[in-house]
Scaffold this motif. Structure first.
Motif, PDB file in Angstrom:
ATOM      1  N   PRO A  63       0.813  -1.223   0.143  1.00 53.70           N
ATOM      2  CA  PRO A  63      -0.083  -0.084   0.020  1.00 53.70           C
ATOM      3  C   PRO A  63       1.014   1.491   0.060  1.00 53.70           C
ATOM      4  O   PRO A  63       1.999   1.325   0.401  1.00 53.70           O
ATOM      5  CB  PRO A  63      -0.715   0.011   1.345  1.00 53.70           C
ATOM      6  N   GLN A  64       0.395   2.385  -0.567  1.00 50.07           N
ATOM      7  CA  GLN A  64       0.876   3.638  -0.525  1.00 50.07           C
ATOM      8  C   GLN A  64       1.362   3.884   0.621  1.00 50.07           C
ATOM      9  O   GLN A  64       2.393   4.644   0.860  1.00 50.07           O
ATOM     10  CB  GLN A  64       0.100   4.637  -1.376  1.00 50.07           C
ATOM     11  N   THR A  65       0.449   3.866   1.853  1.00 54.65           N
ATOM     12  CA  THR A  65       0.486   4.091   3.217  1.00 54.65           C
ATOM     13  C   THR A  65       0.239   2.898   4.019  1.00 54.65           C
ATOM     14  O   THR A  65      -0.960   2.327   3.859  1.00 54.65           O
ATOM     15  CB  THR A  65       0.166   5.406   3.713  1.00 54.65           C
ATOM     16  N   GLU A  66       1.247   2.198   4.747  1.00 54.52           N
ATOM     17  CA  GLU A  66       0.730   1.125   5.442  1.00 54.52           C
ATOM     18  C   GLU A  66       1.260   1.121   6.826  1.00 54.52           C
ATOM     19  O   GLU A  66       2.391   1.493   7.130  1.00 54.52           O
ATOM     20  CB  GLU A  66       1.457  -0.096   4.792  1.00 54.52           C
ATOM     21  N   GLU A  67       0.241   0.850   7.798  1.00 52.67           N
ATOM     22  CA  GLU A  67       0.594   0.873   9.048  1.00 52.67           C
ATOM     23  C   GLU A  67       1.343  -0.189   9.595  1.00 52.67           C
ATOM     24  O   GLU A  67       0.855  -1.326   9.169  1.00 52.67           O
ATOM     25  CB  GLU A  67      -0.676   1.042   9.998  1.00 52.67           C
ATOM     26  N   GLY A 239      12.002  15.632 -12.093  1.00 56.45           N
ATOM     27  CA  GLY A 239      12.301  15.307 -10.870  1.00 56.45           C
ATOM     28  C   GLY A 239      10.942  15.022 -10.042  1.00 56.45           C
ATOM     29  O   GLY A 239      10.977  15.038  -8.892  1.00 56.45           O
ATOM     30  N   CYS A 240       9.913  14.738 -10.606  1.00 54.04           N
ATOM     31  CA  CYS A 240       8.822  14.431  -9.810  1.00 54.04           C
ATOM     32  C   CYS A 240       8.631  12.996  -9.864  1.00 54.04           C
ATOM     33  O   CYS A 240       9.479  12.070 -10.339  1.00 54.04           O
ATOM     34  CB  CYS A 240       7.572  14.775 -10.745  1.00 54.04           C
ATOM     35  N   GLY A 241       7.691  12.437  -9.101  1.00 50.06           N
ATOM     36  CA  GLY A 241       7.691  10.950  -8.935  1.00 50.06           C
ATOM     37  C   GLY A 241       6.748  10.062  -9.570  1.00 50.06           C
ATOM     38  O   GLY A 241       6.181   9.104  -9.231  1.00 50.06           O
ATOM     39  N   ILE A 242       6.102  10.765 -10.633  1.00 50.08           N
ATOM     40  CA  ILE A 242       5.001  10.247 -11.472  1.00 50.08           C
ATOM     41  C   ILE A 242       5.478   8.715 -12.068  1.00 50.08           C
ATOM     42  O   ILE A 242       4.662   7.570 -11.824  1.00 50.08           O
ATOM     43  CB  ILE A 242       4.628  11.065 -12.909  1.00 50.08           C
ATOM     44  N   CYS A 243       6.492   8.508 -12.650  1.00 50.56           N
ATOM     45  CA  CYS A 243       7.101   7.406 -13.216  1.00 50.56           C
ATOM     46  C   CYS A 243       7.230   6.232 -12.119  1.00 50.56           C
ATOM     47  O   CYS A 243       6.716   5.184 -12.103  1.00 50.56           O
ATOM     48  CB  CYS A 243       8.268   7.490 -13.935  1.00 50.56           C
ATOM     49  N   THR A 244       7.606   6.570 -10.852  1.00 48.93           N
ATOM     50  CA  THR A 244       7.695   5.514  -9.801  1.00 48.93           C
ATOM     51  C   THR A 244       6.502   5.189  -9.288  1.00 48.93           C
ATOM     52  O   THR A 244       6.242   3.995  -8.787  1.00 48.93           O
ATOM     53  CB  THR A 244       8.961   6.207  -8.598  1.00 48.93           C
ATOM     54  N   TYR A 245       5.547   6.316  -9.255  1.00 49.40           N
ATOM     55  CA  TYR A 245       4.368   5.814  -8.280  1.00 49.40           C
ATOM     56  C   TYR A 245       3.342   5.070  -9.347  1.00 49.40           C
ATOM     57  O   TYR A 245       2.575   4.352  -8.503  1.00 49.40           O
ATOM     58  CB  TYR A 245       3.787   7.265  -7.709  1.00 49.40           C
ATOM     59  N   CYS A 252      10.249   1.574  -3.640  1.00 49.27           N
ATOM     60  CA  CYS A 252      10.958   1.973  -2.448  1.00 49.27           C
ATOM     61  C   CYS A 252       9.920   2.794  -1.538  1.00 49.27           C
ATOM     62  O   CYS A 252       8.934   3.117  -2.053  1.00 49.27           O
ATOM     63  CB  CYS A 252      11.973   3.125  -3.157  1.00 49.27           C
ATOM     64  N   PHE A 253      10.309   2.780  -0.064  1.00 49.83           N
ATOM     65  CA  PHE A 253       9.618   3.008   0.654  1.00 49.83           C
ATOM     66  C   PHE A 253      10.189   3.861   1.728  1.00 49.83           C
ATOM     67  O   PHE A 253      11.438   3.876   1.863  1.00 49.83           O
ATOM     68  CB  PHE A 253       8.503   2.228   1.286  1.00 49.83           C
ATOM     69  N   ASP A 254       9.681   4.721   2.628  1.00 45.44           N
ATOM     70  CA  ASP A 254      10.141   5.526   3.740  1.00 45.44           C
ATOM     71  C   ASP A 254       9.315   5.167   4.888  1.00 45.44           C
ATOM     72  O   ASP A 254       8.245   4.774   4.959  1.00 45.44           O
ATOM     73  CB  ASP A 254       9.787   6.978   3.378  1.00 45.44           C
ATOM     74  N   ILE A 255       9.840   5.131   6.131  1.00 47.56           N
ATOM     75  CA  ILE A 255       9.081   4.574   7.338  1.00 47.56           C
ATOM     76  C   ILE A 255       9.085   5.774   8.154  1.00 47.56           C
ATOM     77  O   ILE A 255      10.062   6.755   8.374  1.00 47.56           O
ATOM     78  CB  ILE A 255      10.007   3.590   8.083  1.00 47.56           C
ATOM     79  N   PHE A 256       8.041   6.384   8.808  1.00 41.84           N
ATOM     80  CA  PHE A 256       8.076   7.252   9.687  1.00 41.84           C
ATOM     81  C   PHE A 256       6.958   7.167  10.776  1.00 41.84           C
ATOM     82  O   PHE A 256       6.044   6.195  10.607  1.00 41.84           O
ATOM     83  CB  PHE A 256       7.591   8.733   8.980  1.00 41.84           C
ATOM     84  N   ASP A 257       6.930   7.954  11.833  1.00 45.10           N
ATOM     85  CA  ASP A 257       6.003   7.818  12.975  1.00 45.10           C
ATOM     86  C   ASP A 257       5.265   8.888  13.125  1.00 45.10           C
ATOM     87  O   ASP A 257       5.611  10.010  12.735  1.00 45.10           O
ATOM     88  CB  ASP A 257       7.064   7.858  14.261  1.00 45.10           C
ATOM     89  N   GLN A 258       4.194   8.781  13.609  1.00 45.19           N
ATOM     90  CA  GLN A 258       3.182   9.984  13.734  1.00 45.19           C
ATOM     91  C   GLN A 258       2.618   9.677  15.287  1.00 45.19           C
ATOM     92  O   GLN A 258       2.288   8.723  15.636  1.00 45.19           O
ATOM     93  CB  GLN A 258       1.950   9.958  12.768  1.00 45.19           C
ATOM     94  N   SER A 259       2.849  10.874  15.997  1.00 38.92           N
ATOM     95  CA  SER A 259       2.400  10.469  17.230  1.00 38.92           C
ATOM     96  C   SER A 259       2.069  12.071  17.974  1.00 38.92           C
ATOM     97  O   SER A 259       2.847  13.024  18.152  1.00 38.92           O
ATOM     98  CB  SER A 259       3.653  10.267  18.254  1.00 38.92           C
ATOM     99  N   ARG A 269       4.689   2.955   6.890  1.00 39.39           N
ATOM    100  CA  ARG A 269       5.607   2.997   5.605  1.00 39.39           C
ATOM    101  C   ARG A 269       4.898   3.721   4.673  1.00 39.39           C
ATOM    102  O   ARG A 269       3.635   3.264   4.480  1.00 39.39           O
ATOM    103  CB  ARG A 269       6.483   1.719   5.355  1.00 39.39           C
ATOM    104  N   CYS A 270       5.528   4.352   3.715  1.00 39.37           N
ATOM    105  CA  CYS A 270       4.776   4.689   2.685  1.00 39.37           C
ATOM    106  C   CYS A 270       5.614   4.840   1.340  1.00 39.37           C
ATOM    107  O   CYS A 270       6.966   4.912   1.463  1.00 39.37           O
ATOM    108  CB  CYS A 270       3.974   5.931   2.882  1.00 39.37           C
ATOM    109  N   TRP A 271       5.371   4.883   0.121  1.00 43.21           N
ATOM    110  CA  TRP A 271       5.713   5.052  -0.991  1.00 43.21           C
ATOM    111  C   TRP A 271       6.847   6.187  -1.255  1.00 43.21           C
ATOM    112  O   TRP A 271       6.536   7.147  -0.664  1.00 43.21           O
ATOM    113  CB  TRP A 271       4.922   4.954  -2.221  1.00 43.21           C
TER     114      TRP A 271
END
Lengths: 346, 319
Positions: A63-67, A239-245, A252-259, A269-271
């Motif tokens: 998923p584009q954003t996954e808990e 330098g946009c992300g259309i092609c990758t999305y 590729c993904f990034d991991i982040f916390d929300q608190s 994590r999200c794309w």
């Protein structure tokens, strides 16, 4: 391999039944030129006439954003709780290139390193393919080892034919699904389904507007990392992300916390996109891919070389989405041809 | 084709005389319906430059990539794109002395999808003519004619400036400004809906945003050295893709370019999931015109962005 036929009416009834028993993800026409894979409540919402969805259907498995998990702190303790795992699902109406895209993701998330999130979704999801009935102008799956009626990788493959659809069970899981709903299907005793699919495949094979020849490209890239070509190509990249999305194989993904309160929250994590300037930026400020040249080169080396180095699979399945949507016409078909040309002059 | 010949000849002279070190224009793309931004630095390459009704991209944005390079950069602009040059000059993003503006009076552009549907993808356009009634594209296989009604790009229907508002070289005959009619009809229609319906309309649009940032990256009003959406600390808008964050992204962006959006339509063109971004930006254009009685940003060098200046006549009913 067992084959069946199903009438149009029964297909609708079957999909309604699937939507009751599973989470059913299927192509939906959002507006005139946008079709997306979404959870549906029944046949009425599904559009089987699409060619390629605007965004690939990889988003159900990744998923584009996954808990990932929830956390909370208190009394000097950290408590973790698992995020919800999706239940049994059917990913319905996948075009052959997108099925192949999933096979390209499998060794990344489900190979030497097991990604529990992807793995759970993959195990819980039945893949139902849908043979193409036409070829879009940017399609080039046949150049990347696929084909518009090659359902390899799916559990079931559906093909439109006279009076309804043919259905081929390609795995035991596909076969079990047919059994569960056997009243809707008629066993195909005289091999009509496979014959119809093969005939359709032959008809469509002649409709591709452009073929690309990848012969020798990987070997050339193995030997040539620095090429002025990448700098030239990168000049026009935004330098946009259309092609990758929209790509069925980018992962590729990034991991982040929300608190919100600083004490409890969720890690997700999200794309992410290698085309973004901050994608490789490190905490100290250093960026090993400082300009568009390094970023564009990375994307195409990933598609044409790195994925083959790691998994012996092309990182591109020829769906043509990036060709259609790139605002500045960066066209992987042209890049492959250009690299052949550069190689001849090296 | 006279414009194309003028363009090539002007580019040749600029490069040969060393007046420009780079010419940014258009060249044929990977298929007949596409052109690509072309970066020409050698005299021998000027014949790659083309001008035809498929030249959509706003090239002004690329000037930012060369602002710290030595030498002058020449750039091809249509009327709509020329407003972006003024905007970049007004914000001191580019220096007037370092830019050579090659202006092309433009009679409108053609929808590339129609061209793709009718012409062989491998064909090359050898000549193009645009008349009041139609577009004609010539290829080796003959002449293909499209009526303006069927083929004119949506954004060109409301064109305010066929002739660039700023140029060092005008490469064709000036086309007088026309009365585009009311460019805000779609905005007004939406404004009239009850608030719940308007909200539902934008929720549906923003919910499918991929946050690919193409709208930002193509936008000549987006010039921040570090974009607010790229900042990790503080994290104003999270990377999470959901309706709430996506809405925050679009509203912040719309307000951020308010008074500086030149209405070139590029955000609309590039969105892969067809979010009608120019409708959002035009709502703000309309409000700013109503509040400050100013022309579309980028129309004149003297007219400073309304939200970047102060006059005693500014409305201040909220103070």
């Amino acid at each position: 391999m067992k084959a069946y036929t199903i009438t149009r009416d029964n297909l609708g009834a079957w999909l309604d039944a699937l939507a009751r028993d599973y989470t059913l993800i299927a192509p939906v026409r959002e507006e005139e030129t946008v079709s997306l894979f979404k959870p549906v409540s029944g046949f009425a919402e599904i559009n089987l006439g699409y060619t390629n969805s605007t965004v690939s259907p990889k988003g159900w498995l990744f998923p584009q954003t996954e808990e990932m998990f929830f956390f909370s702190t208190g009394d000097g303790q950290i408590t973790l709780a698992d995020a919800q795992t999706p239940g049994p699902a059917v990913l319905f109406g996948l075009r052959p290139c997108d099925i192949k895209g999933i096979l390209v993701l499998d060794p990344v998330f489900n190979g030497a390193y097991q990604d529990c999130y992807y793995q759970k979704r993959r195990q819980n999801t039945i893949l139902v393919g849908l043979s193409c009935t036409r070829v879009e102008r940017h399609c080039f799956c046949t150049s990347m080892g696929g084909g518009p009626t090659d359902g390899g990788g799916a559990d079931l493959l559906l093909t439109e034919m006279d009076g309804g659809y043919g259905l081929e069970a390609l795995t035991s899981r596909g076969e079990e699904l047919i059994h569960r709903y056997q009243d809707y299907f008629i066993p195909d005793r005289d091999n009509r389904v496979t014959a119809a699919r093969e005939e359709l495949g032959k008809k469509l094979a002649g409709q591709f507007t452009r073929a690309v020849d990848t012969t020798g490209v990987k070997e050339f890239l193995d030997e040539n990392f620095e090429l002025p070509y990448w700098g030239e190509l990168a000049r026009r990249c935004l330098g946009c992300g259309i092609c990758t999305y929209i790509c069925p194989t980018c992962h590729c993904f990034d991991i982040f916390d929300q608190s919100p309160d600083g004490e409890s929250g969720v890690r997700s994590r999200c794309w992410d996109s290698c085309m973004f300037s901050h994608f490789t930026r490190m905490a100290g400020g250093h960026n090993p891919r400082p300009t568009k040249k390094e970023r564009v080169r990375n994307r195409f080396l990933h598609k044409l070389k790195y994925h083959r180095d790691r998994y012996n699979l092309d990182g591109c399945v020829g769906c043509g989405r990036c060709v259609t949507r790139c605002p500045v016409n960066i066209d992987i078909r042209q890049i492959i041809a250009d690299l052949q040309e550069v190689a001849r002059h090296e | 084709m006279k414009i194309q010949e003028n363009l090539r000849e002007t580019a040749r002279k600029l490069l040969a005389g060393g007046e420009a070190s780079l010419v940014i224009g258009y060249a044929p793309g990977s298929e007949v319906s596409r052109v690509v931004p072309a970066f020409i630095s050698r005299e021998e390459e000027v014949n790659r430059l083309v001008w035809n009704p498929l030249c959509i991209n706003n090239l002004a944005k690329y000037l930012l990539d060369y602002r710290y390079e030595p030498g002058k950069v020449a750039v091809v602009v249509k009327g709509c794109d020329s407003r972006a040059i003024i905007r970049l000059l007004q914000d001191n993003q580019i220096i007037r002395e370092k830019v050579i503006i090659l202006g092309i009076p433009c009679s409108g552009l053609i929808n590339p999808d129609l061209v793709a549907a009718r012409l062989d993808p491998g064909a090359q356009i050898t000549a193009a003519t645009v008349s009041k009634q139609d577009f004609s594209l010539q290829t080796g296989e003959g002449t293909f004619t499209f009526t303006r009604d069927e083929a004119l790009l949506e954004k060109c229907r409301d064109c305010e400036h066929h002739t660039p508002v700023i140029a060092d070289f005008m490469l064709g005959e000036e086309i007088p400004p026309n009365d585009p009619g009311d460019p805000f009809i779609a905005v007004k229609t939406l404004e009239e809906l009850p608030v719940e319906e308007r909200s539902a309309y934008w929720d549906k649009q923003f919910s499918r945003c991929l946050r690919c940032y193409a709208c930002r990256n193509v936008c000549p009003a987006c010039t921040c050295r570090e974009c607010v959406f790229d900042q990790a600390e503080p994290c104003w808008v999270a990377k999470a893709n959901n309706l709430s964050e996506n809405t925050a992204f679009h509203l912040i962006r719309a307000f951020h370019v308010a008074g500086r959006c030149v209405d070139c339509g590029e955000c609309d063109r590039v969105c892969p999931v067809n979010i009608p971004l120019s409708l959002l930006n035009r709502k703000i254009l309309k409000d700013i015109k109503d509040l400050f009685n100013v022309p579309t940003p980028g129309t004149s060098l003297e007219e400073l962005p309304p939200l970047g200046t102060f006059t005693n006549s500014d409305p201040d009913e909220f103070m």
